[in-house]
Scaffold this motif. Sequence first.
Motif, mmCIF file in Angstrom:
data_model
loop_
_atom_site.group_PDB
_atom_site.id
_atom_site.type_symbol
_atom_site.label_atom_id
_atom_site.label_comp_id
_atom_site.label_asym_id
_atom_site.label_seq_id
_atom_site.Cartn_x
_atom_site.Cartn_y
_atom_site.Cartn_z
ATOM 1 N N ALA A 130 -2.958 2.886 -11.043
ATOM 2 C CA ALA A 130 -3.988 3.698 -10.377
ATOM 3 C C ALA A 130 -3.531 4.241 -9.031
ATOM 4 N N ARG A 148 -3.706 -4.687 -0.555
ATOM 5 C CA ARG A 148 -4.305 -3.378 -0.846
ATOM 6 C C ARG A 148 -4.724 -2.647 0.425
ATOM 7 N N THR A 149 -5.053 -3.413 1.475
ATOM 8 C CA THR A 149 -5.547 -2.789 2.708
ATOM 9 C C THR A 149 -4.438 -2.147 3.525
ATOM 10 N N ARG A 206 -3.081 2.465 -6.328
ATOM 11 C CA ARG A 206 -3.585 1.686 -5.192
ATOM 12 C C ARG A 206 -2.475 0.875 -4.525
ATOM 13 N N LEU A 207 -1.414 0.599 -5.295
ATOM 14 C CA LEU A 207 -0.257 -0.114 -4.767
ATOM 15 C C LEU A 207 1.013 0.622 -5.188
ATOM 16 N N HIS A 231 0.564 3.740 1.625
ATOM 17 C CA HIS A 231 0.607 4.281 2.981
ATOM 18 C C HIS A 231 1.561 3.491 3.887
ATOM 19 N N ASP A 256 -3.358 -1.836 -10.502
ATOM 20 C CA ASP A 256 -3.273 -1.220 -9.167
ATOM 21 C C ASP A 256 -2.086 -0.267 -9.088
ATOM 22 N N SER A 288 0.845 -1.187 0.000
ATOM 23 C CA SER A 288 0.000 0.000 0.000
ATOM 24 C C SER A 288 0.885 1.243 0.000
ATOM 25 N N ASP A 342 -5.680 -8.801 -2.769
ATOM 26 C CA ASP A 342 -6.757 -8.073 -2.098
ATOM 27 C C ASP A 342 -6.356 -7.665 -0.679
#
Length: 297
Positions: free
Chosen positions: A242, A223-224, A244-245, A169, A239, A167, A220
């Motif tokens: 975009a 991604r969290t 997301r990763l 983050h 991902d 992620s 999946d």
Amino acid sequence: MDWLALADFNLVARHGGVGRAARAAGRPKATLSRRVAELEASLGLRLFERGGRTLRLTQEGRTLHERTSALLTELDETAAGIASGGSTPRGLLRVSAPLLFSQIAMGRLAAEFALKYPDVRLEVTTEDRAVDMVEEGYDLVIRVNPHPDETLVGRAFMRDRLVVVASPHLVRPADGLAVPAVVRGTGSGTEAWRVASATGRSTLMVDPVLGLSSMIMVRDAVRTGVGVARLPVSLVSHDLAAGRLAHWGDVDGPEIHLWTLYPSRRLLSARVSAFLEHLKAAFPTGEPHELAAFIGA
């Protein structure tokens, strides 16, 4: 040798019993039993060990089945090919494919093939293990980096590579400190992943906190933000694009190659050839971006 008796013997051997063979072929059990007994008498060999409700091939029976089942299939296909003009794919096509490729691509590939070749009945089974093509009746298998096998021939149709992703983050730790990781299967204690990036090679220490049985589940989960993971670039390209990763580097190791394999002693049937061409049309160069685009579509 009685070829009809030999064909009935292979039918019983393939289905693992007279009853199952009779139901599958719509034939009387008594006829199949008699044919097998006649073949055993003519050869002077016992081909099945009989006990209770089960039949088990003897060593001689297994050898006969392995060496004649493909030959009988070729004869059937040759006769069917002559009757149909020789080039129209038809009949049953059984394919074994690995779990991840099945989940992300085989549904659409199989449907498009079925629409294109309505006379072929396609059956796809998901197997990560190395199936016995002759014993289990497969016409074609798709495998990841298969071990050399002198009884099989084939070709690589897709290349991929593993990347380390997380992620955006998740903060990358300082050297020597472990980061939480999501792994396929089970993890046991801290692991060291070799990672290659634009700045060179490095070692990433990871602590598996989550073990999952499929790459889709791993993607999946990562991604969290629960941890980092090693995943095929084709699976995470969208991902990454975009945001997301985040890409932490490539796994320092060999590429992933997807192969199509089939028995070398069998003539390539029209339906197998058609499926190979179908894969070639879907992935002309075999580069990871083609599989990523296929998934995205």
